[in-house]
Scaffold this active site. Structure first.
Site, PDB file in Angstrom:
ATOM      1  N   ILE A 477       8.532  15.446   0.392  1.00 10.83           N
ATOM      2  CA  ILE A 477       7.568  15.620   1.488  1.00 10.83           C
ATOM      3  C   ILE A 477       7.700  14.519   2.522  1.00 10.83           C
ATOM      4  CG2 ILE A 477       5.791  17.034   0.411  1.00 10.83           C
ATOM      5  CD1 ILE A 477       4.363  14.488  -0.428  1.00 10.83           C
ATOM      6  N   GLY A 478       8.516  13.542   2.250  1.00 14.85           N
ATOM      7  CA  GLY A 478       8.685  12.482   3.245  1.00 14.85           C
ATOM      8  C   GLY A 478       9.623  11.421   2.731  1.00 14.85           C
ATOM      9  N   GLU A 479       9.907  10.492   3.641  1.00 18.93           N
ATOM     10  CA  GLU A 479      10.725   9.368   3.235  1.00 18.93           C
ATOM     11  C   GLU A 479      10.023   8.115   3.695  1.00 18.93           C
ATOM     12  OE1 GLU A 479      14.774   9.488   4.448  1.00 18.93           O
ATOM     13  OE2 GLU A 479      15.278   7.699   3.291  1.00 18.93           O
ATOM     14  N   GLY A 480       9.852   7.185   2.809  1.00 16.97           N
ATOM     15  CA  GLY A 480       9.103   5.993   3.157  1.00 16.97           C
ATOM     16  C   GLY A 480       9.941   4.740   3.042  1.00 16.97           C
ATOM     17  N   ALA A 481       9.219   3.650   2.979  1.00 16.84           N
ATOM     18  CA  ALA A 481       9.874   2.345   2.991  1.00 16.84           C
ATOM     19  C   ALA A 481      10.863   2.187   1.844  1.00 16.84           C
ATOM     20  CB  ALA A 481       8.807   1.269   2.900  1.00 16.84           C
ATOM     21  N   PHE A 482      10.532   2.729   0.689  1.00 15.88           N
ATOM     22  CA  PHE A 482      11.379   2.481  -0.473  1.00 15.88           C
ATOM     23  C   PHE A 482      12.348   3.612  -0.776  1.00 15.88           C
ATOM     24  CE2 PHE A 482       7.439   0.135  -1.331  1.00 15.88           C
ATOM     25  CZ  PHE A 482       7.974  -1.133  -1.321  1.00 15.88           C
ATOM     26  N   VAL A 485       9.597  10.462  -0.884  1.00 13.43           N
ATOM     27  CA  VAL A 485       8.263  10.768  -1.410  1.00 13.43           C
ATOM     28  C   VAL A 485       8.285  12.255  -1.744  1.00 13.43           C
ATOM     29  CG1 VAL A 485       5.799  10.740  -0.933  1.00 13.43           C
ATOM     30  CG2 VAL A 485       7.274   9.050   0.149  1.00 13.43           C
ATOM     31  N   ASP A 630      -0.059  -2.801   8.978  1.00 12.04           N
ATOM     32  CA  ASP A 630       0.733  -1.732   9.586  1.00 12.04           C
ATOM     33  C   ASP A 630      -0.170  -0.524   9.787  1.00 12.04           C
ATOM     34  OD1 ASP A 630       2.764  -0.369  10.692  1.00 12.04           O
ATOM     35  OD2 ASP A 630       4.040  -0.286   8.913  1.00 12.04           O
TER      36      ASP A 630
HETATM   37  P1  AMP Z   1       5.280   6.251   3.001  1.00  9.53           P
HETATM   38  O1  AMP Z   1       6.264   5.805   2.000  1.00  9.53           O
HETATM   39  O2  AMP Z   1       3.881   6.049   2.529  1.00  9.53           O
HETATM   40  O3  AMP Z   1       5.529   5.678   4.363  1.00  9.53           O
HETATM   41  O4  AMP Z   1       5.436   7.854   3.116  1.00  9.53           O
HETATM   42  C1  AMP Z   1       6.438   8.493   3.838  1.00  9.53           C
HETATM   43  C2  AMP Z   1       5.997   9.903   4.185  1.00  9.53           C
HETATM   44  O5  AMP Z   1       5.783  10.647   2.993  1.00  9.53           O
HETATM   45  C3  AMP Z   1       4.685   9.952   4.944  1.00  9.53           C
HETATM   46  O6  AMP Z   1       4.868   9.870   6.337  1.00  9.53           O
HETATM   47  C4  AMP Z   1       4.112  11.307   4.539  1.00  9.53           C
HETATM   48  O7  AMP Z   1       4.649  12.320   5.356  1.00  9.53           O
HETATM   49  C5  AMP Z   1       4.632  11.494   3.124  1.00  9.53           C
HETATM   50  N1  AMP Z   1       3.617  11.046   2.165  1.00  9.53           N
HETATM   51  C6  AMP Z   1       3.482   9.809   1.653  1.00  9.53           C
HETATM   52  N2  AMP Z   1       2.442   9.751   0.797  1.00  9.53           N
HETATM   53  C7  AMP Z   1       1.900  10.986   0.802  1.00  9.53           C
HETATM   54  C8  AMP Z   1       0.754  11.550   0.146  1.00  9.53           C
HETATM   55  N3  AMP Z   1       0.002  10.824  -0.668  1.00  9.53           N
HETATM   56  N4  AMP Z   1       0.480  12.841   0.384  1.00  9.53           N
HETATM   57  C9  AMP Z   1       1.237  13.573   1.225  1.00  9.53           C
HETATM   58  N5  AMP Z   1       2.308  13.102   1.885  1.00  9.53           N
HETATM   59  C10 AMP Z   1       2.639  11.815   1.682  1.00  9.53           C
END
Ligand code: AMP
Length: 804
Positions: A477-482, A485, A630
């Protein structure tokens, strides 16, 4: 045959155009004007001009004739590419002064496109601009030589076929990244690093350098994108540089995979090989042993010699200074200087009163030379006074006798003393720690929060840890700092499936990344559940670590707002969307609900409610003495029922250690969300979170635009310092804008607190209809186009921003 011959006359290898002949005016431009124009191009400089020399179109559809027109000496090559530019280079070393160059190019993806001609130049390059991303171009390099008799010769290269970089595609990673030179200049080194571009030859690069005082560079120079000079590197430091190719000048995403270069700058001694020129090295391997000399029964005190030893350095200093300090006694420090050739010293006759038993001492040693003093080595010990006084002249045999007689008593005494010793040592350590925290707190503003310090002693039993087989992992559903996701389910103790988001680490994380991931887990564990924070559900710390958090089905607020805005725009363009023609701030009839699907387009009241919920979450974080650092729409998540939750607060960790914010994603720092004092002093407080909230409010009002549109990040600090702030968005009421402006006050103390903001939003929400207008008829399109690809990046990859 006749036709062919005719073409040959016009398109032959050398097109000779007489000064007075009509051949010189192919396509109708006078040669005189052309020559005059060319003569203004400096011979030794490198300048281009649009000279309207309408030279014949060398690229006819007749291939046979085209070949005739090619030169064996023109070799264009592609120097670099972006999504919209191609830089073509060629060799001009042997070309005469009367030769000029220009490029003809054509977009092969467009069936009816025509050749475009670049400016005429004496440079060895041309930048072809405004091209289409991911399109293929055929490129010819032409030379135009003007002879003394005013005849001209035109030659053409064989064609190059090149594709511009594709949109939304990461450029290739840099092939080779290496240290080209390290040169000494004024007591520091200048490093030149070079790289070999990837196959696709991207033009722009981002280099982050990590050292103690790290910062970053972005290579934004189209014609020098193969090396970087980093000046003034201090002696003896290790550097790690990370380079990433950027798809375009203003790209803030789709960077290439990183390539890393590590190198060490020689120490001063390695450089000058002369001790007097350099600050000495820190004394290494310091050891301290105290020896009992005698015991004075009358005073109940003992005398000790403390023997010190350290390693011989390669370059001896002038002298060493030794300092002996005592923690829990009334002793004054003792100083001793010894020669620079020594590797040991004895501090004699240190008297310890018996009531001071287990007295802690600290020995510190510093090397001195004419260039300065070294860092200090220190060692902490406690006097070993758990002894039986040794009467003068007694021998070990006497002691043995005494031991046998009073053995059991001694054993009991020893246990008591050791316990007391242990207790006192602990107390001293605790006092030291408290002192340290106190000093730290004095140094930093009152509400800089020691995030880790606040929670590290947390002894909550760890029932967060789960077996990974309790997780059902689904799509990304996403890609984050590490790393990625993913959405998934956690099987709780009743085997019920709970929707969760699972944060994973990318493959092969570095130790640093792992450490930060675990720190994020730690901080999340310490934050009690709150409706407006994305809270921890569980974690896996063994094997591949995972952070399992609450799932927020509508994703991040920035994307949500942008999607909503796009939808609004689409509806407007379809013209089935009936706009209210009400006056600017009356929002009762913002949209016509009867005809359109308005789901997922938030109403003004909802937008204000988002802001209020964020304020409540931040008020809670602030009460826990946590700074987010942030706070931005991208870090706010939205649930199905439109509850908003603050995410990524687990990254607020470094304050305690070094008071410098280092975000893990390539050292990125959210410049556009940063308060002035964060930029100038790297000081983060809850009040700098308030500044970021002001920016976040602006993001909400402008439906996800990028703050400071049209302003380069480098320009931001001087602008903010001079008092510049973002204008009121056209759809925002004066009152709401006043809140933003208060959040952006230069002095943190003049900004509202989150508690004050909460009250403000409570009141605002009661009379919401006057505060925000999303009536698209009132809102200029351009205003809301801030987040398209043409705007500057949202981050500057920079660990530290210095005053400019
Ligand atoms: P993050 O690592 O928190 O920056 O997350 C990267 C992306 O993953 C975010 O921009 C969201 O689109 C998705 N994401 C992170 N955490 C969640 C969550 N708890 N529920 C739904 N989407 C999430």
């Amino acid at each position: 045959m006749f036709v062919l011959r005719t073409f040959f006359v016009v398109l032959c290898v050398v097109v000779r155009c007489g000064a007075s002949g009509t051949e010189s005016e192919v396509n109708g431009t006078s040669l005189g004007g052309c020559l005059d124009c060319l003569s203004h191009i400096p011979v030794n400089g490198c300048e281009s001009r649009k000279c309207h020399c309408k030279v014949p179109n060398l690229r006819s559809s007749d291939d046979n004739l085209q070949l005739q027109g090619r030169s064996q000496f023109l070799f264009p090559r592609i120097y670099c590419k972006t999504q919209t530019d191609i830089v073509v280079m060629w060799n001009i070393t042997n070309s005469p002064n009367n030769t000029y160059f220009f490029i003809d190019y054509i977009n092969k993806n467009l069936s009816r496109s025509q050749y475009t001609r670049s400016n005429t130049t004496r440079c060895n390059f041309t930048v072809l601009e405004n091209l289409e991303p991911g399109n293929t171009y055929e490129i010819f390099l032409n030379s135009l030589t003007v002879w003394p008799d005013k005849n001209t010769t035109i030659e053409s290269s064989t064609p190059l076929t090149v594709q511009t970089l594709k949109l939304h595609k990461k450029p290739d990673r840099v092939k080779k990244f290496y240290l080209h030179s390290l040169t000494l200049s004024k007591n520091a080194y200048d490093a030149v690093v070079r790289w070999e571009k990837g196959e696709d030859k991207a033009c722009y690069y981002d280099i982050v350098s990590f050292e103690e005082d790290y910062n970053s560079n972005e290579i934004r120079d189209l014609l020098n994108n193969e090396e970087l000079k980093i000046a003034n590197l201090p002696f003896g430091k290790n550097y790690s540089l990370i380079i990433r190719a950027l798809p375009d000048k203003d790209a803030d995403e789709n960077e290439s995979e990183p390539t890393v270069l590590n190198f060490a700058v020689p120490t001063c001694h390695e450089t000058y090989k002369l001790a007097s020129m350099c600050v000495p090295d820190k004394p290494e391997n310091l050891t301290a042993n105290d020896k009992l000399v005698d015991y004075n029964e009358k005073n109940n005190s003992s005398r000790h010699n403390i023997q010190l030893h350290w390693s011989k350095p390669t370059y001896a200093p002038n002298y060493y200074q030794i300092k002996l300090m005592f923690y829990n006694s009334s002793h004054h420090p003792i100083f001793l200087n010894v020669s620079g050739n020594s590797t040991n010293a004895t501090i004699e006759d240190v008297v310890v009163s018996f009531k001071d038993f287990s007295v802690h001492y600290l020995v510190a040693i510093t090397a001195h030379s004419s260039a300065g003093k070294s860092a200090t080595s220190a060692i902490e010990r406690s006097f070993n006074v758990s002894f039986i006084p040794v009467p003068e002249g007694s021998t070990w045999n006497d002691v043995e006798v005494i031991m046998i007689v009073v053995g059991p008593l001694i054993a009991i005494g020893l246990v008591i003393m050791l316990t007391a010793n242990w207790y006192l040592a602990k107390k001293v350590a605790r006092e030291k720690k408290l002192k340290y925290f106190k000093e730290l707190n004095e140094k930093i503003p009152p509400n800089i929060i020691t995030a880790i310090g606040g929670f590290s002693n947390n002894s909550v039993p760890d029932n967060w840890e789960i077996n990974p087989n309790r997780l059902i992992i689904k799509s990304v559903i996403g890609e984050g700092a590490f790393g990625l996701v993913k959405k998934g389910y956690h099987l709780d103790s009743n085997d019920d499936k709970v929707e969760v988001a699972i944060k994973m680490m990318k493959d092969h994380p570095t130790m640093e990344e792992l450490k930060q991931f675990y720190q994020e887990i730690d901080i999340m564990k310490s934050v009690p559940k709150h409706p407006h924070l994305v809270c921890l559900v569980a974690c896996v710390t063994r094997g591949s670590p995972l952070i399992v958090v609450e799932y927020c089905s509508k994703g991040d607020l920035q994307s949500y707002l942008r999607r909503a805005w796009d939808k609004l725009m689409k509806l407007k363009n379809e013209e089935s969307f009936i706009l209210s023609m009400n006056s600017q701030y009356v929002s009762n009839a913002l949209y016509d609900f009867s005809q359109n699907d308005m789901t997922d387009i938030p109403q003004p009241k909802e937008l204000l409610s988002f802001a209020r919920q964020i304020v409540i979450g931040m008020e809670y974080l602030a009460s826990l003495k946590l700074i987010h650092r942030d706070l931005a729409a991208r870090n706010i998540l939205l649930c199905e029922d439109n509850t908003v939750k603050i995410s990524d607060f687990g990254l607020s960790r470094d304050v305690y250690y070094d008071n410098v914010y280092r975000k893990v994603t390539g050292g990125k720092v959210p410049i556009r969300w940063m308060a002035l004092e964060c930029m100038t002093q790297q000081v983060y407080t809850t009040q700098s979170d308030v500044w970021a909230f002001g920016i976040l409010l602006w993001e909400i009002v402008t439906m996800g635009s990028t703050p400071y549109p049209g302003i380069q990040t480098q320009e931001l600090l001087p602008l903010l310092k001079s008092g510049f702030r973002m204008e009121r968005p056209i759809n925002c009421s004066e009152e709401l804008y006043a809140i933003m402006c208060k959040c952006w006050k230069a002095s943190p103390l003049d900004r509202p607190t989150f508690s004050e903001l909460r009250v403000t939003f409570d009141i605002l929400l009661e009379k919401v209809s006057c505060y925000l207008n999303l009536n698209v008829s009132d809102v200029s399109m351009s205003q809301h186009n801030f987040y398209n690809n043409t705007f500057p990046e949202r981050y500057v990859k920079q660990g530290k921003i210095v005053d400019v």
